[in-house]
Structures are given as structure tokens and as C-alpha cells.
Design a protein around this motif. Structure first.
Motif, PDB file in Angstrom:
ATOM      1  N   TYR A  12     -89.566  15.498  -1.411  1.00 21.61           N
ATOM      2  CA  TYR A  12     -90.253  14.502  -2.235  1.00 21.61           C
ATOM      3  C   TYR A  12     -91.768  14.662  -2.101  1.00 21.61           C
ATOM      4  N   THR A  30     -88.563  16.742  -6.944  1.00 24.35           N
ATOM      5  CA  THR A  30     -87.628  15.630  -7.113  1.00 24.35           C
ATOM      6  C   THR A  30     -86.313  16.044  -7.765  1.00 24.35           C
ATOM      7  N   ALA A  56     -87.308   7.753  -7.026  1.00 25.71           N
ATOM      8  CA  ALA A  56     -88.281   8.782  -6.639  1.00 25.71           C
ATOM      9  C   ALA A  56     -88.844   9.514  -7.851  1.00 25.71           C
TER      10      ALA A  56
END
Length: 158
Positions: free
Chosen positions: A71, A76, A13
Motif C-alpha cells: 500500500y 493497491t 485503500a
């Protein structure tokens, strides 16, 4: 319920969201991703231990929604709250082991094919097949059969 796809998304991510990240900051992202994956795995194990799977699935859904929202917001380094990560054993990303195994097998196949009395075209074919089979064994949970054919043809549908 298998959450391996969610784990893969969490591992990458920060890379997808931020691109190049300087060294010290990269350690923070990796550490947080390992903790979040550890929390996901802890819930995944609980579904086999707890008798009340409804409660576990509800917690799992809540956790995954929180990760998704954070996200989407670009947070993050805060995919989960510290209370969600309490007593979590951070996961270890062993992707590098798959790459090393693939490399060693490919080099071994190339050396063996080179030492054999096959023609150059035959050696190339043997190395390609060994590589494709090894890749399918190592990444079977990530590949669709069509993707394997595309790789062998050198094409992509994406």
C-alpha cells in the motif's frame, strides 16, 4: 486477534490512494480488495482452529506487513501475491446494507413522528434520537463515544 480495522483499510485503500477510478478499473480494485479481505479472514479463522497459534500469528503478521508495504508503494492492485490469494473465498462488502437499514429506520421514525400528535420540535427530537441510536447499533465497532457526542452536537475534533 480482531482484524476488522485492517479489513476496513483494505476495502477503502484503493479509494484513498487513487480517488476517482473509472468503472472497469474500479471492478478490478473491488475484486482484489475482496480477495485480500478473504485472505485476512481466513487467517483470522485459523487462529481459532489451529493449535499452534504462534504460527498463525506469525503468518498474520507477515501478511499484514506485506499489505502495508505494498500500500505504501501504491500497489493497491497487488496488495498480496497470487500465491497468497490461492483458494481464498472473496469477502463480500455489505456496507450498503447498513446504509439502507439506517435510511429505512430514519424514514420510519420520521413518518411515525409526523403521524403522532407531538409538536414539530418533539418530532424532530424523536427522529434525531432514533437515528443516533440506530447509527450506534449499526456502527458500534467503528465509533468512539466521543464521536457520537460530536455528531449529535454537529462538531468534529478531527
Amino acid at each position: 486477534m480482531d482484524l476488522s480495522k485492517a479489513e476496513r483499510v483494505v476495502w477503502s485503500a484503493w479509494k484513498l490512494r487513487h480517488g476517482q477510478v473509472p468503472g472497469p478499473r474500479r471492478r478490478e480494485y473491488r475484486k482484489h480488495a475482496a480477495e485480500v479481505v478473504g485472505a485476512i479472514r481466513r487467517l483470522e479463522v485459523r487462529q481459532d482452529i489451529n493449535a499452534d497459534t504462534d504460527q498463525v500469528f506469525e503468518e498474520m503478521a507477515r501478511l499484514l506487513v506485506k499489505i502495508t508495504e505494498r500500500y505504501a508503494q501504491g500497489r493497491t492492485l497487488a496488495l498480496l501475491d497470487p500465491k497468497d490469494l490461492k483458494d481464498v473465498v472473496p469477502a463480500v462488502n455489505r456496507e450498503w446494507m447498513r446504509l439502507i437499514i439506517l435510511g429505512v429506520v430514519m424514514i420510519g421514525a420520521a413518518i411515525a413522528a409526523g403521524l403522532s400528535e407531538l409538536s414539530a420540535a418533539g418530532s424532530t427530537q424523536i427522529v434525531a434520537v432514533v437515528g443516533a441510536v440506530t447509527w450506534m447499533l449499526l456502527y458500534r465497532d467503528r465509533l468512539a463515544p466521543g464521536d457520537v457526542l460530536d455528531v449529535m452536537r454537529g462538531q468534529t475534533r478531527k
